[in-house]
Design an enzyme around this catalytic site. Sequence first.
Site, mmCIF file in Angstrom:
data_model
loop_
_atom_site.group_PDB
_atom_site.id
_atom_site.type_symbol
_atom_site.label_atom_id
_atom_site.label_comp_id
_atom_site.label_asym_id
_atom_site.label_seq_id
_atom_site.Cartn_x
_atom_site.Cartn_y
_atom_site.Cartn_z
ATOM 1 N N ARG A 1 1.418 0.945 15.182
ATOM 2 C CA ARG A 1 1.062 0.795 13.774
ATOM 3 C C ARG A 1 1.601 -0.525 13.244
ATOM 4 O O ARG A 1 2.438 -1.162 13.870
ATOM 5 C CB ARG A 1 1.632 1.966 12.977
ATOM 6 C CG ARG A 1 3.133 2.080 13.032
ATOM 7 C CD ARG A 1 3.622 3.421 12.527
ATOM 8 N NE ARG A 1 3.759 3.408 11.085
ATOM 9 C CZ ARG A 1 4.741 4.044 10.424
ATOM 10 N NH1 ARG A 1 5.672 4.719 11.085
ATOM 11 N NH2 ARG A 1 4.799 4.007 9.126
ATOM 12 N N TRP B 1 6.821 -0.065 4.009
ATOM 13 C CA TRP B 1 7.382 0.519 2.771
ATOM 14 C C TRP B 1 8.822 0.970 2.958
ATOM 15 O O TRP B 1 9.550 1.164 1.985
ATOM 16 C CB TRP B 1 6.515 1.668 2.258
ATOM 17 C CG TRP B 1 6.765 2.993 2.913
ATOM 18 C CD1 TRP B 1 6.318 3.392 4.131
ATOM 19 C CD2 TRP B 1 7.500 4.108 2.374
ATOM 20 N NE1 TRP B 1 6.734 4.674 4.397
ATOM 21 C CE2 TRP B 1 7.461 5.135 3.334
ATOM 22 C CE3 TRP B 1 8.191 4.326 1.173
ATOM 23 C CZ2 TRP B 1 8.088 6.368 3.149
ATOM 24 C CZ3 TRP B 1 8.813 5.557 0.986
ATOM 25 C CH2 TRP B 1 8.751 6.570 1.961
ATOM 26 N N HIS C 1 13.197 11.625 3.546
ATOM 27 C CA HIS C 1 12.599 12.896 3.946
ATOM 28 C C HIS C 1 12.443 13.881 2.795
ATOM 29 O O HIS C 1 11.366 14.442 2.615
ATOM 30 C CB HIS C 1 13.268 13.562 5.151
ATOM 31 C CG HIS C 1 12.296 14.541 5.731
ATOM 32 N ND1 HIS C 1 11.283 14.142 6.565
ATOM 33 C CD2 HIS C 1 12.057 15.826 5.444
ATOM 34 C CE1 HIS C 1 10.482 15.179 6.800
ATOM 35 N NE2 HIS C 1 10.937 16.205 6.134
ATOM 36 N N SER D 1 -0.814 27.419 -5.525
ATOM 37 C CA SER D 1 -0.403 28.776 -5.908
ATOM 38 C C SER D 1 -0.943 29.186 -7.272
ATOM 39 O O SER D 1 -0.936 30.362 -7.612
ATOM 40 C CB SER D 1 1.124 28.891 -5.904
ATOM 41 O OG SER D 1 1.630 28.554 -4.635
ATOM 42 N N HIS E 1 15.082 12.705 12.036
ATOM 43 C CA HIS E 1 13.928 12.841 12.943
ATOM 44 C C HIS E 1 12.986 11.641 12.826
ATOM 45 O O HIS E 1 12.069 11.498 13.618
ATOM 46 C CB HIS E 1 13.175 14.162 12.729
ATOM 47 C CG HIS E 1 12.473 14.303 11.414
ATOM 48 N ND1 HIS E 1 12.262 15.520 10.835
ATOM 49 C CD2 HIS E 1 11.942 13.399 10.552
ATOM 50 C CE1 HIS E 1 11.632 15.361 9.689
ATOM 51 N NE2 HIS E 1 11.424 14.073 9.496
ATOM 52 N N HIS E 2 13.240 10.772 11.826
ATOM 53 C CA HIS E 2 12.480 9.522 11.735
ATOM 54 C C HIS E 2 13.092 8.448 12.637
ATOM 55 O O HIS E 2 12.583 7.342 12.699
ATOM 56 C CB HIS E 2 12.492 9.005 10.289
ATOM 57 C CG HIS E 2 11.821 9.922 9.322
ATOM 58 N ND1 HIS E 2 10.503 9.791 8.960
ATOM 59 C CD2 HIS E 2 12.282 11.003 8.642
ATOM 60 C CE1 HIS E 2 10.184 10.758 8.095
ATOM 61 N NE2 HIS E 2 11.243 11.496 7.887
ATOM 62 N N THR F 1 7.452 26.920 5.427
ATOM 63 C CA THR F 1 6.122 26.360 5.165
ATOM 64 C C THR F 1 5.043 27.323 5.652
ATOM 65 O O THR F 1 4.034 27.542 4.977
ATOM 66 C CB THR F 1 5.966 24.987 5.853
ATOM 67 O OG1 THR F 1 7.137 24.206 5.583
ATOM 68 C CG2 THR F 1 4.749 24.250 5.337
ATOM 69 N N LYS G 1 4.446 30.088 3.244
ATOM 70 C CA LYS G 1 3.579 29.735 2.118
ATOM 71 C C LYS G 1 2.107 29.780 2.522
ATOM 72 O O LYS G 1 1.280 30.340 1.809
ATOM 73 C CB LYS G 1 3.950 28.342 1.595
ATOM 74 C CG LYS G 1 5.341 28.287 0.982
ATOM 75 C CD LYS G 1 5.654 26.924 0.420
ATOM 76 C CE LYS G 1 5.191 26.790 -0.995
ATOM 77 N NZ LYS G 1 5.994 27.534 -1.973
ATOM 78 N N ASP H 1 6.879 21.551 -26.756
ATOM 79 C CA ASP H 1 6.761 20.216 -26.158
ATOM 80 C C ASP H 1 7.802 20.127 -25.045
ATOM 81 O O ASP H 1 8.453 21.120 -24.731
ATOM 82 C CB ASP H 1 7.004 19.113 -27.216
ATOM 83 C CG ASP H 1 6.332 17.792 -26.830
ATOM 84 O OD1 ASP H 1 6.672 17.256 -25.757
ATOM 85 O OD2 ASP H 1 5.465 17.306 -27.582
ATOM 86 N N HIS I 1 0.845 -1.203 0.000
ATOM 87 C CA HIS I 1 0.000 0.000 0.000
ATOM 88 C C HIS I 1 0.882 1.255 0.000
ATOM 89 O O HIS I 1 0.681 2.173 -0.798
ATOM 90 C CB HIS I 1 -0.936 -0.004 1.212
ATOM 91 C CG HIS I 1 -1.631 1.311 1.443
ATOM 92 N ND1 HIS I 1 -2.652 1.758 0.625
ATOM 93 C CD2 HIS I 1 -1.453 2.275 2.381
ATOM 94 C CE1 HIS I 1 -3.074 2.954 1.060
ATOM 95 N NE2 HIS I 1 -2.353 3.288 2.110
ATOM 96 N N SER J 1 12.744 5.884 -13.811
ATOM 97 C CA SER J 1 11.677 6.667 -14.418
ATOM 98 C C SER J 1 11.651 8.090 -13.841
ATOM 99 O O SER J 1 11.565 9.073 -14.574
ATOM 100 C CB SER J 1 10.331 5.982 -14.186
ATOM 101 O OG SER J 1 9.274 6.839 -14.543
ATOM 102 N N SER J 2 11.761 8.180 -12.500
ATOM 103 C CA SER J 2 11.748 9.499 -11.846
ATOM 104 C C SER J 2 12.930 10.358 -12.272
ATOM 105 O O SER J 2 12.791 11.562 -12.506
ATOM 106 C CB SER J 2 11.784 9.346 -10.330
ATOM 107 O OG SER J 2 10.593 8.764 -9.871
ATOM 108 N N GLU K 1 11.925 13.022 -0.093
ATOM 109 C CA GLU K 1 10.823 12.395 -0.849
ATOM 110 C C GLU K 1 9.471 12.957 -0.423
ATOM 111 O O GLU K 1 8.581 13.178 -1.243
ATOM 112 C CB GLU K 1 10.868 10.871 -0.637
ATOM 113 C CG GLU K 1 9.628 10.134 -1.092
ATOM 114 C CD GLU K 1 9.398 10.178 -2.585
ATOM 115 O OE1 GLU K 1 8.248 10.035 -3.011
ATOM 116 O OE2 GLU K 1 10.368 10.374 -3.338
ATOM 117 N N TYR L 1 8.869 15.898 0.507
ATOM 118 C CA TYR L 1 8.696 17.204 -0.137
ATOM 119 C C TYR L 1 8.567 17.069 -1.652
ATOM 120 O O TYR L 1 7.961 17.916 -2.309
ATOM 121 C CB TYR L 1 9.826 18.152 0.284
ATOM 122 C CG TYR L 1 9.615 18.538 1.723
ATOM 123 C CD1 TYR L 1 8.643 19.481 2.056
ATOM 124 C CD2 TYR L 1 10.280 17.875 2.752
ATOM 125 C CE1 TYR L 1 8.370 19.786 3.377
ATOM 126 C CE2 TYR L 1 10.007 18.176 4.079
ATOM 127 C CZ TYR L 1 9.054 19.129 4.382
ATOM 128 O OH TYR L 1 8.768 19.424 5.690
#
Length: 519
Positions: free
Chosen positions: A444, A136, A247, A262, A296-297, A322, A325, A100, A71, A163-164, A249, A251
Amino acid sequence: MSTDHHEEHPKGLSRWLFTTNHKDIGTLYLWFCFIMAVVGGIMSLVIRSELWQPGMQIVEPRFFNQMTTLHGLIMVFGFVMPAFVGLANWQLPMMIGAPDMALPRMNNWSFWLLPPAATLLVLSLFAPGGAPGAGWTLYPPLTVHEGMGMDFTILSVHMLGISSILGSINIIATILNMRAPGMTLMKMPMFAWSWLITAFLLLATIPVLAGAVTMLLTDRHFGTSFFDAAGGGDPVLFQHIFWFFGHPEVYILVLPAFGVFSQIIPTFARKPLFGYTSMVFATATIAFLSFIVWAHHMYTVGMPMTGELFFMYATMLIAVPTGVKVFNWVATMWRGSMTFETPMLWAIGGVFTFTMGGITGLMLSITPVDFQYHDTYFIVAHFHYTIIGGSVLAIFAAIYYWLPKWTGHMFSEPLGKLHFWLTLISFNLTFFPQHFLGLAGMPRRIPDYALQFTGFNEVSTIGAFMVIFAQLIFFYLVIKCIRGGEKAADQVWEGAEGLEWAVPSPAPYHTFATPPQVR
């Protein structure tokens, strides 16, 4: 501004297989991410069904853990990222006045890597040993001893990463080299800015993830012991490498959403975006800071207090750009001639729920407090508020905003609003109670729980089923829009500004024969 209608677009299967047209590739990305969202959504319903009541009901614990792994991977790499790449493919050339994307053949390749990668990921379920049941994040030592499904997953992650990287190179090349005459960097739409910065983030972090899973592969098959303590390795090393990707990722998933907000908020507030320059710098600052907060993870792994303090303060610091914004979006709406069409509802809902996720993120940044929150449902609630509240709501906002331009037809406004309210209410019904579950100590990734958590889990499961069923309205709306309906004007929304609105609706197969002049 002239548009080129001479070349008729190809028909049939070969059009989609071999296309180098940015609009076709954008469409492929969007349909792919829709299919992946359905697959990932079904997996989330398996998870929530098992958690409907305490005790083991529907699936084995092992299968439950495989569902949480797949998931997560499918929603991140198969749904949210391809959705934003699809939006970038469709909109960026039109927004900056380019004919293009800069590298059209590579564009085709970067899309066609995704379906086999996704297939591999889902097939890992059927490989000997099944899909990895480690979440994950794929932490060793669990993943070192998994079956063949883990190798499928590693290969899949590599392909998704390639791909990314290709997509990012393409976006950077397009934005830097193909802007229309007169469009300086500081005149670019915010969506283009947010994607330019995101593309650099992807280029910097995806190879790090590739390194981590390759080291995992050699630990599994080639006798190395990067992450095996018995051979002098360190399982915590994997966490450092993974989160150094993981991390930024977060963002990568959220910055394009900020770009979407925006674009939409100024349109329906009928005012220019408040503080354009500060928005650009805030986006760049968030991207920079995202590289120095990864641990921080990992507060609970036993790092020195100096390290914990550094990561705590750096994480709190991200709240500043943040906050800038969010303040600017609110200031854009302040005293504007606001109307609340469907895209605007999604954008405001997205800003609101993302801000909620940001506040719980600030709570999680505090080291001693995080020792209590770590690996509980509080974390699950937090990141779903940021990723669904930020990214997914922004994806819906963007599709409703640009769909009339793509198809040439208007969608049903009452149905769009119904879809929004059902999704927002059921989303909060699903994830808000999980904050309380986490604070009360429910872990979890565990298929069973203590009796006192039953009530909130039941509410959460009902919400999850409602979220998925609300998306049927969306599917119906999109199909109806493609099939026909009320004709969309070229300037679809009254307050919209930008080059893409000067293009006829539906957008022609080839947009600009000659580059438009930007004044």
